[in-house]
Design an enzyme around this catalytic site. Structure first.
Site, short mmCIF file in Angstrom:
data_model
loop_
_atom_site.label_atom_id
_atom_site.label_comp_id
_atom_site.label_asym_id
_atom_site.label_seq_id
_atom_site.Cartn_x
_atom_site.Cartn_y
_atom_site.Cartn_z
N SER A 134 0.86 -1.19 0.00
CA SER A 134 0.00 0.00 0.00
C SER A 134 0.88 1.23 0.00
O SER A 134 2.06 1.17 0.39
CB SER A 134 -0.85 -0.01 1.28
OG SER A 134 -1.57 1.21 1.41
N TYR A 147 -2.31 -0.43 10.61
CA TYR A 147 -2.29 -0.78 9.17
C TYR A 147 -0.95 -0.38 8.57
O TYR A 147 -0.32 -1.15 7.85
CB TYR A 147 -3.45 -0.06 8.47
CG TYR A 147 -3.61 -0.41 7.01
CD1 TYR A 147 -4.06 -1.67 6.61
CD2 TYR A 147 -3.35 0.54 6.01
CE1 TYR A 147 -4.22 -1.98 5.25
CE2 TYR A 147 -3.53 0.25 4.67
CZ TYR A 147 -3.96 -1.02 4.29
OH TYR A 147 -4.13 -1.32 2.95
P1 NDP Z 1 -11.33 -5.70 -0.81
O1 NDP Z 1 -11.93 -5.55 0.55
O2 NDP Z 1 -12.21 -5.56 -2.00
O3 NDP Z 1 -10.57 -7.10 -0.92
C1 NDP Z 1 -9.92 -7.71 0.16
C2 NDP Z 1 -9.81 -9.18 -0.14
O4 NDP Z 1 -9.11 -9.81 0.95
C3 NDP Z 1 -11.16 -9.87 -0.24
O5 NDP Z 1 -11.17 -10.65 -1.41
C4 NDP Z 1 -11.23 -10.74 0.98
O6 NDP Z 1 -11.89 -11.98 0.68
C5 NDP Z 1 -9.77 -11.01 1.26
N1 NDP Z 1 -9.53 -11.39 2.66
C6 NDP Z 1 -9.73 -10.67 3.77
N2 NDP Z 1 -9.45 -11.42 4.85
C7 NDP Z 1 -9.08 -12.64 4.39
C8 NDP Z 1 -8.68 -13.84 5.01
N3 NDP Z 1 -8.60 -13.98 6.34
N4 NDP Z 1 -8.35 -14.91 4.23
C9 NDP Z 1 -8.44 -14.81 2.89
N5 NDP Z 1 -8.82 -13.70 2.23
C10 NDP Z 1 -9.12 -12.63 3.00
O7 NDP Z 1 -10.16 -4.63 -0.86
P2 NDP Z 1 -8.99 -4.34 -1.93
O8 NDP Z 1 -9.22 -5.07 -3.18
O9 NDP Z 1 -8.84 -2.89 -1.95
O10 NDP Z 1 -7.73 -4.94 -1.13
C11 NDP Z 1 -6.78 -5.79 -1.73
C12 NDP Z 1 -5.40 -5.42 -1.19
O11 NDP Z 1 -5.07 -4.11 -1.63
C13 NDP Z 1 -5.29 -5.41 0.33
O12 NDP Z 1 -4.08 -6.02 0.72
C14 NDP Z 1 -5.26 -3.93 0.66
O13 NDP Z 1 -4.57 -3.67 1.86
C15 NDP Z 1 -4.53 -3.38 -0.54
N6 NDP Z 1 -4.72 -1.93 -0.77
C16 NDP Z 1 -5.94 -1.42 -1.13
C17 NDP Z 1 -6.10 -0.05 -1.29
C18 NDP Z 1 -7.44 0.59 -1.59
O14 NDP Z 1 -7.53 1.83 -1.54
N7 NDP Z 1 -8.48 -0.18 -1.93
C19 NDP Z 1 -4.97 0.88 -1.16
C20 NDP Z 1 -3.75 0.22 -0.81
C21 NDP Z 1 -3.63 -1.12 -0.64
P3 NDP Z 1 -12.92 -12.75 1.64
O15 NDP Z 1 -13.54 -11.74 2.55
O16 NDP Z 1 -13.88 -13.38 0.68
O17 NDP Z 1 -12.05 -13.77 2.32
#
Ligand code: NDP
Length: 240
Positions: A134, A147
């Site tokens: 991030s 975070y």
């Molecule tokens: P989303 O919330 O759309 O996606 C997060 C994903 O993580 C989901 O598919 C969720 O799947 C999965 N997840 C959460 N907990 C678990 C777990 N215990 N086991 C397996 N899967 C898990 O957010 P983003 O797409 O934005 O996030 C993706 C990445 O990008 C993250 O690492 C986030 O920190 C990073 N990021 C995002 C930014 C933004 O502004 N959106 C900015 C910077 C970084 P499920 O709940 O089905 O398990």
């Protein structure tokens, strides 16, 4: 073939879409099985094999079980995208300790465990590991301290792992998204922080998840002699 964690929404789903469209077989890992099954149906049009697998990155046996299915059905792993993550922001003094633990377990320990499980299969063919960190892995923000700690930690670990694996054929890269339109912020339980976060980026046109998928694709599509260690992508109107 590509293994993508957190493939049920946002950046993970967009990355799966891009790689399937480019002809790669893809394993979709997440807890919400209905979502990854629906995505697998959607991606069937590209003709590649798409395998949705229930996996919780905080539960190592579920990752190992997914790896076994992948080895049986899809073979060698060319790419692991450690994308699963949570961002449960709050003031440090709000003492939301369960949320700190969840962020550390998913964003940091979950990546280590997932990498540990898949690394032997990645080494077989000299594949890639791309970790989704991030902007918060490079810049600190108020209300963001834990975070920040997970994402700074992820960046440091990734670079040390890159050094350990240099010369083995395995490349380790990091993508650092700025604010991206996904459901990430929907899970912030501390309402005041959620409002402050929304106000902080008022007027900023969010990146789309596909913009981050493009950065992942750029890293892995370089010639094998070139290891892109890090890509930071901000919305063009985001200052910090
Ligand atoms: P989303 O919330 O759309 O996606 C997060 C994903 O993580 C989901 O598919 C969720 O799947 C999965 N997840 C959460 N907990 C678990 C777990 N215990 N086991 C397996 N899967 C898990 O957010 P983003 O797409 O934005 O996030 C993706 C990445 O990008 C993250 O690492 C986030 O920190 C990073 N990021 C995002 C930014 C933004 O502004 N959106 C900015 C910077 C970084 P499920 O709940 O089905 O398990």
């Amino acid at each position: 073939m590509a293994v993508i964690t957190g493939a049920s929404s946002g950046i993970g789903a967009a990355t799966a879409r891009l790689f399937a469209a480019e002809g790669a077989d893809v394993a979709l890992l997440a807890r919400r099985v209905d979502r990854i099954e629906a995505l697998a149906l959607e991606l069937a049009e590209y003709g590649a094999k798409v395998l949705p697998l229930a996996a919780d990155v905080t539960d190592p046996p579920s990752i190992a079980a997914a790896a076994e299915r992948i080895a049986e059905e899809l073979g060698r792993v060319d790419l692991l995208v450690n994308n699963a993550g949570v961002m449960l922001l709050s003031p440090f003094e709000a003492d939301r300790v369960a949320e700190w633990r969840q962020m550390i377990d998913v964003n940091l320990t979950g990546v280590l465990e997932t990498t540990r499980v898949f690394l032997p299969a990645i080494k077989e063919g000299g594949g890639d590991i791309v970790n989704i960190s991030s902007l918060s892995g490079r810049v600190t923000f108020e209300l963001n301290s834990v975070y920040n700690a997970t994402k700074f930690g992820l960046g440091a670990w990734s670079d040390a792992l890159r050094k350990e694996l240099a010369g083995t054929g395995v490349r380790v890269g990091v993508v650092e998204p700025g604010v991206t339109a996904t459901e990430l912020t929907h899970h912030i339980g501390h309402q005041e922080t959620r409002d402050t976060y929304a106000a902080r980026y008022d007027g900023v046109e969010r990146l789309e998840a596909a913009d981050i998928a493009d950065a992942v694709y750029f890293i892995v599509s370089r010639p094998k002699r070139a290891a892109v260690a890090e890509i930071l992508v901000r919305p063009s109107s985001q200052k910090p």
